[in-house]
Design a protein around this motif. Structure first.
Motif, PDB file in Angstrom:
ATOM      1  N   VAL A  84       0.833  -1.206   0.000  1.00  0.00           N
ATOM      2  CA  VAL A  84       0.000   0.000   0.000  1.00  0.00           C
ATOM      3  C   VAL A  84       0.867   1.255   0.000  1.00  0.00           C
ATOM      4  CG1 VAL A  84      -1.635   1.289   1.428  1.00  0.00           C
ATOM      5  CG2 VAL A  84      -2.010  -1.106   0.992  1.00  0.00           C
ATOM      6  N   ILE A  85       1.948   1.249   0.753  1.00  0.00           N
ATOM      7  CA  ILE A  85       2.839   2.416   0.780  1.00  0.00           C
ATOM      8  C   ILE A  85       3.464   2.634  -0.593  1.00  0.00           C
ATOM      9  CG2 ILE A  85       5.055   3.250   1.676  1.00  0.00           C
ATOM     10  CD1 ILE A  85       4.218   2.104   4.385  1.00  0.00           C
ATOM     11  N   LEU A  86       3.905   1.559  -1.229  1.00  0.00           N
ATOM     12  CA  LEU A  86       4.506   1.705  -2.554  1.00  0.00           C
ATOM     13  C   LEU A  86       3.499   2.170  -3.594  1.00  0.00           C
ATOM     14  CD1 LEU A  86       6.866  -1.412  -2.691  1.00  0.00           C
ATOM     15  CD2 LEU A  86       7.488   0.986  -2.348  1.00  0.00           C
ATOM     16  N   LEU A  87       2.239   1.787  -3.432  1.00  0.00           N
ATOM     17  CA  LEU A  87       1.227   2.183  -4.408  1.00  0.00           C
ATOM     18  C   LEU A  87       0.677   3.583  -4.160  1.00  0.00           C
ATOM     19  CD1 LEU A  87      -0.729  -1.166  -4.741  1.00  0.00           C
ATOM     20  CD2 LEU A  87       0.851  -0.144  -6.381  1.00  0.00           C
ATOM     21  N   THR A  88       0.819   4.117  -2.956  1.00  0.00           N
ATOM     22  CA  THR A  88       0.326   5.470  -2.693  1.00  0.00           C
ATOM     23  C   THR A  88       1.335   6.534  -3.084  1.00  0.00           C
ATOM     24  OG1 THR A  88       1.104   5.374  -0.414  1.00  0.00           O
ATOM     25  CG2 THR A  88      -1.193   4.820  -0.811  1.00  0.00           C
ATOM     26  N   ALA A  89       2.591   6.179  -3.193  1.00  0.00           N
ATOM     27  CA  ALA A  89       3.614   7.156  -3.562  1.00  0.00           C
ATOM     28  C   ALA A  89       3.452   7.521  -5.030  1.00  0.00           C
ATOM     29  CB  ALA A  89       5.001   6.583  -3.301  1.00  0.00           C
ATOM     30  N   SER A  90       3.440   8.810  -5.314  1.00  0.00           N
ATOM     31  CA  SER A  90       3.332   9.231  -6.712  1.00  0.00           C
ATOM     32  C   SER A  90       4.702   9.123  -7.373  1.00  0.00           C
ATOM     33  CB  SER A  90       2.803  10.656  -6.806  1.00  0.00           C
ATOM     34  OG  SER A  90       3.680  11.542  -6.152  1.00  0.00           O
ATOM     35  N   ARG A  91       4.668   8.812  -8.630  1.00  0.00           N
ATOM     36  CA  ARG A  91       5.910   8.626  -9.385  1.00  0.00           C
ATOM     37  C   ARG A  91       6.173   9.853 -10.251  1.00  0.00           C
ATOM     38  NH1 ARG A  91       4.801   2.799 -11.859  1.00  0.00           N
ATOM     39  NH2 ARG A  91       4.183   4.204 -13.501  1.00  0.00           N
ATOM     40  N   PRO A  92       7.382  10.009 -10.774  1.00  0.00           N
ATOM     41  CA  PRO A  92       7.689  11.176 -11.610  1.00  0.00           C
ATOM     42  C   PRO A  92       6.799  11.272 -12.859  1.00  0.00           C
ATOM     43  CG  PRO A  92       9.704  10.035 -11.011  1.00  0.00           C
ATOM     44  CD  PRO A  92       8.575   9.205 -10.519  1.00  0.00           C
TER      45      PRO A  92
END
Length: 130
Positions: A84-92
């Motif tokens: 969930v943490i990896l999926l909530t972080a926005s990417r460039p």
């Protein structure tokens, strides 16, 4: 001496290879459940949200049942939380999986509440106990 005092002085044993493998498998299961739940909760609101939370609860409680203690629940929770943490972080690139809406926040907070409930309500085996 009292039997209770003899239990306390016993040193901890290393976990067996099977227990380590089951915890690693439950960690991967938590990763998968977190990723799948993030997709399902937005697809069919509110049914998808309930399905995603039920899947997370099943993985956490099933992990606790498999290992016979809190370690299985915690391994699944750790995988779910990392996913969930990896999926909530926005990417460039600007891509993200969780929108800023009620369903996403309900999944994140509800999943954390389910994780705490499942990890604390699991019956724990006591050394020398029945």
């Amino acid at each position: 001496m009292n039997d209770r005092h003899s239990m306390i002085s016993q040193p901890l044993r290393r976990p067996s290879a099977g227990r380590i493998a089951s915890c690693l498998g439950l960690f991967v299961l938590g990763l998968v459940v977190g990723g799948a739940g993030s997709l399902v909760q937005a697809a069919w609101f509110p049914g998808g949200l309930l399905l995603a939370l039920a899947g997370a609860a099943g993985a956490f409680l099933g992990g606790a049942w498999v290992t016979g203690g809190r370690a299985g629940a915690v391994a699944g929770v750790a995988g779910w939380l990392l996913s969930v943490i990896l999926l909530t972080a926005s990417r460039p690139e600007g891509d993200f999986l969780f929108a800023a809406g009620v369903g996403s926040y309900a999944y994140l907070l509800g999943g954390m509440a389910v994780a705490v409930i499942c990890a604390t309500l699991v019956p724990v085996r006591r050394p020398g106990g029945r």
